[in-house]
Design an enzyme around this catalytic site. Structure first.
Site, mmCIF file in Angstrom:
data_model
loop_
_atom_site.group_PDB
_atom_site.id
_atom_site.type_symbol
_atom_site.label_atom_id
_atom_site.label_comp_id
_atom_site.label_asym_id
_atom_site.label_seq_id
_atom_site.Cartn_x
_atom_site.Cartn_y
_atom_site.Cartn_z
ATOM 1 N N TYR A 1 0.827 -1.224 0.000
ATOM 2 C CA TYR A 1 0.000 0.000 0.000
ATOM 3 C C TYR A 1 0.861 1.275 0.000
ATOM 4 O O TYR A 1 0.848 2.054 -0.962
ATOM 5 C CB TYR A 1 -0.930 -0.065 1.215
ATOM 6 C CG TYR A 1 -1.740 1.177 1.505
ATOM 7 C CD1 TYR A 1 -2.353 1.909 0.484
ATOM 8 C CD2 TYR A 1 -1.905 1.602 2.826
ATOM 9 C CE1 TYR A 1 -3.109 3.028 0.778
ATOM 10 C CE2 TYR A 1 -2.669 2.716 3.130
ATOM 11 C CZ TYR A 1 -3.259 3.441 2.098
ATOM 12 O OH TYR A 1 -4.003 4.546 2.397
ATOM 13 N N ASN B 1 7.974 -9.739 -2.159
ATOM 14 C CA ASN B 1 7.724 -11.186 -2.278
ATOM 15 C C ASN B 1 6.292 -11.478 -2.728
ATOM 16 O O ASN B 1 5.917 -12.630 -2.919
ATOM 17 C CB ASN B 1 8.045 -11.921 -0.971
ATOM 18 C CG ASN B 1 7.176 -11.470 0.188
ATOM 19 O OD1 ASN B 1 6.197 -10.739 0.010
ATOM 20 N ND2 ASN B 1 7.524 -11.924 1.384
ATOM 21 N N TYR C 1 3.549 -6.265 17.000
ATOM 22 C CA TYR C 1 3.903 -5.522 15.778
ATOM 23 C C TYR C 1 4.784 -4.317 16.146
ATOM 24 O O TYR C 1 5.873 -4.134 15.596
ATOM 25 C CB TYR C 1 2.611 -5.074 15.068
ATOM 26 C CG TYR C 1 2.829 -4.019 14.031
ATOM 27 C CD1 TYR C 1 3.568 -4.276 12.884
ATOM 28 C CD2 TYR C 1 2.298 -2.741 14.197
ATOM 29 C CE1 TYR C 1 3.770 -3.297 11.931
ATOM 30 C CE2 TYR C 1 2.492 -1.758 13.244
ATOM 31 C CZ TYR C 1 3.234 -2.040 12.123
ATOM 32 O OH TYR C 1 3.435 -1.065 11.190
#
Ligand code: UDP
Length: 327
Positions: free
Chosen positions: A11, A32, A141
């Site tokens: 994005y 990837n 994260y």
């Protein structure tokens, strides 16, 4: 000499590639394609299907192309998934970046701009958040992104590499010309999910929590347009090329909107009533995240062009209504 964009099919990466090409830069993209889309990559960029954890593939790329600087977006980025599958996040984000830096050091490539996140702060100690504030991530994260920042710092000391970490707040919107935009599978972000309602793909939007200590009880976030993020990457790379030292910058508009306010803006933009339902809180969500981006403005000369939320949501709607299933 070319700029290497890792994760350039994703994005924010695809929008940055587009802006680099518009600025006349020579661009190489490596991705990837696990979450990125080949169709999102600008046709003028040279594309390599490479996983950053694969050192042989990276080495081959650095040997084939003359790379003057790297912009690194290649990472897993879903907070919820990071909590249920932390090993995936450490592997892709931290181990992947270790392999990348090793290859860069070996090939004499010494400048890198990379995606960090407001999630490095965790529950903020004050609003707006400045770069020197405490970093205590509340999810895996954010923890892996903070670890990536530290990895850069130690690698810099040992090998002379220079880096800029860009801590994004809530990336949103789509390219104003409508040819690229946000496409995640599964989608977890607020604005694309809201827009699935007027697109006929969802009956209503869930509001995760109405009992936060905010003006209407819903979470406050700082929404920043993806093209403004893209411009910041170009400015950060130029800053490193001009000899700038290692640095960390917040990227946000400095204005917070509640979930209910974002839904109201989407109602106005789309003309659809967009039914909403109050649901329980989502685990790990801080009540408020709003950036101070004074440092990026002062040091990089960054000035967001899409500060108005209605304009931001309009660009997102322009993309989603014409590409309801993404690419
Ligand atoms: N959110 C919501 N309903 C949804 C998705 C998100 O109420 O279906 C809320 C979420 O709890 C957070 C805000 O919207 O307060 C922004 O969430 P998003 O996942 O877009 O970004 P985050 O802030 O987690 O990076």
């Amino acid at each position: 000499m070319a700029i290497l964009v890792l994760g350039g099919a994703g994005y924010i990466g695809s929008h940055t590639v587009c802006e680099l090409i518009a600025a006349g830069r020579d661009v190489v993209v490596a991705d990837n394609l696990l979450t990125g889309f080949r169709e999102a990559v600008h046709p003028k960029a040279r594309f390599y299907q490479v996983d950053i954890r694969n050192k042989a593939e990276l080495d081959a790329l650095f040997e084939q192309e003359k790379i003057e600087g790297v912009i690194h977006f290649a990472a897993s980025s879903q907070v919820g998934e990071s909590m249920s599958n932390p090993l995936k996040y450490y592997d892709n984000n931290l181990c992947g970046t270790t392999v990348l830096l090793r290859s860069m050091v070996e090939h004499g490539v010494d400048k890198i701009v990379f995606s960090s996140t407001a999630a490095t702060y965790g529950e903020p100690e004050r609003i707006p958040i400045s770069e020197g504030d405490a970093t205590v991530p509340t999810n895996c994260y954010g923890e892996t992104k903070l670890a990536m920042e530290k990895l850069m710092s130690w690698t810099s000391r040992a090998h002379g590499l220079r880096y800029v970490a860009l801590r994004y707040f809530n990336a949103c919107g789509a390219h104003p010309d409508g040819h690229i935009g946000e496409a995640h599978n599964p989608e977890t972000h607020l604005i694309p999910l809201i827009l699935q309602v007027p697109n006929g793909q969802r009956a209503k939007i869930s509001i995760f929590g109405e009992d936060y200590p905010t003006k209407d009880g819903t979470c406050v976030r700082d929404y920043i347009h993806v093209n403004d993020l893209a411009q910041a990457h170009i400015l950060a790379l130029d800053y490193l090329m001009q000899g700038g030292e290692n640095n960390v910058f917040n990227l946000g508009n400095g204005v917070g909107f509640t979930v209910k306010e974002v839904i109201d803006v989407a109602r106005k933009v789309t003309g659809h009533p967009i039914p909403a339902e109050i649901c329980p809180r989502r685990a790990g969500d801080p009540a408020q995240l709003v950036a101070s981006s004074e440092k990026a403005r002062a040091v990089l000369g960054w000035k967001p062009q899409y500060a108005d939320l209605e304009t931001i949501v309009s660009t997102a709607w322009n993309w989603h209504k014409n590409h309801p299933n993404g690419y």
